[in-house]
Motif scaffolding. Structure first.
Motif, PDB file in Angstrom:
ATOM      1  N   THR A 222      -6.375  -4.435  -8.719  1.00  0.00           N
ATOM      2  CA  THR A 222      -6.205  -4.680  -7.283  1.00  0.00           C
ATOM      3  C   THR A 222      -7.097  -5.825  -6.820  1.00  0.00           C
ATOM      4  O   THR A 222      -6.644  -6.717  -6.088  1.00  0.00           O
ATOM      5  CB  THR A 222      -6.489  -3.399  -6.480  1.00  0.00           C
ATOM      6  N   PHE A 223      -8.354  -5.818  -7.244  1.00  0.00           N
ATOM      7  CA  PHE A 223      -9.246  -6.906  -6.855  1.00  0.00           C
ATOM      8  C   PHE A 223      -8.714  -8.245  -7.365  1.00  0.00           C
ATOM      9  O   PHE A 223      -8.752  -9.244  -6.646  1.00  0.00           O
ATOM     10  CB  PHE A 223     -10.662  -6.647  -7.364  1.00  0.00           C
ATOM     11  N   LEU A 224      -8.209  -8.265  -8.573  1.00  0.00           N
ATOM     12  CA  LEU A 224      -7.624  -9.490  -9.112  1.00  0.00           C
ATOM     13  C   LEU A 224      -6.415  -9.920  -8.288  1.00  0.00           C
ATOM     14  O   LEU A 224      -6.263 -11.101  -7.955  1.00  0.00           O
ATOM     15  CB  LEU A 224      -7.231  -9.298 -10.582  1.00  0.00           C
ATOM     16  N   ALA A 225      -5.571  -8.968  -7.926  1.00  0.00           N
ATOM     17  CA  ALA A 225      -4.373  -9.296  -7.139  1.00  0.00           C
ATOM     18  C   ALA A 225      -4.727  -9.840  -5.752  1.00  0.00           C
ATOM     19  O   ALA A 225      -3.969 -10.633  -5.187  1.00  0.00           O
ATOM     20  CB  ALA A 225      -3.466  -8.069  -7.019  1.00  0.00           C
ATOM     21  N   THR A 226      -5.885  -9.443  -5.218  1.00  0.00           N
ATOM     22  CA  THR A 226      -6.273  -9.957  -3.890  1.00  0.00           C
ATOM     23  C   THR A 226      -6.508 -11.461  -3.907  1.00  0.00           C
ATOM     24  O   THR A 226      -6.425 -12.102  -2.866  1.00  0.00           O
ATOM     25  CB  THR A 226      -7.547  -9.269  -3.342  1.00  0.00           C
TER      26      THR A 226
END
Length: 183
Positions: free
Chosen positions: A107-111
């Motif tokens: 999720t952090f990467l996708a942000t």
């Protein structure tokens, strides 16, 4: 929304969370998601504006549930140092390769590629920091907002590092000093 519609949305978000963990954010397709949820691909787009919207909702909901666990920590804590201990204890449940660790990492990467998701995750993090800061302020911690920001970022960082550096608990003494109330 009817009970059947709610059940389908729940199955879709559960399947999305599982698939993000198993395949990574970019590995999830509408077809795979529908298959995992036991619905037709058309229902994915009936209930969500896009696959990205579904993945985002699933991830943000999981993060929100995790942050909601902070209330129990703060209710049980007897001191700021105890908050650190309890947060690190909760963190010890995550190996770095467990489903929640993987979901957080993905999720952090996708942000970094999705401004809307970035805003939603930032809201969850801001809520975590605000709850922590309010508790710190009530318990005499210096610079409660800044201290909460540092502690929240440290907890996030430790969670992201767990798979690489499992000995990260050595930070407990440092974190206890940061939150210690000075006379």
């Amino acid at each position: 929304m009817g009970a059947r519609s709610h059940e389908v949305r729940e199955r879709l978000t559960t399947a999305a969370t599982e698939l993000i963990v198993e395949l990574g954010w970019s590995g999830v397709s509408t077809r795979l998601l529908a298959e995992r949820a036991g619905v037709t691909p058309g229902l994915v787009h009936y209930h969500f504006s896009s696959l990205q919207a579904l993945l985002s909702e699933a991830a943000v909901s999981a993060l929100t549930r995790m942050v909601d666990g902070l209330d129990a920590v703060l209710e049980q804590a007897k001191s700021p140092e105890d908050v650190v201990e309890q947060l690190l204890s909760a963190l010890s449940e995550h190996s770095g390769s467990d489903p929640m660790s993987l979901l957080v990492s993905e999720t952090f990467l996708a942000t970094t590629r999705d401004a809307e998701l970035r805003g939603a995750v930032a809201t969850v993090l801001a809520d975590f920091r605000a709850r922590l800061a309010a508790w710190f302020a009530d318990h005499g911690v210096d610079a409660p907002e800044a201290t909460a920001a540092v502690l929240a970022a440290t907890v996030d960082g430790l969670m992201l590092h767990r798979a690489l550096l499992p000995e990260a608990e050595a930070t407990a003494d440092v974190l206890r000093r940061i939150v210690a109330v000075r006379s």
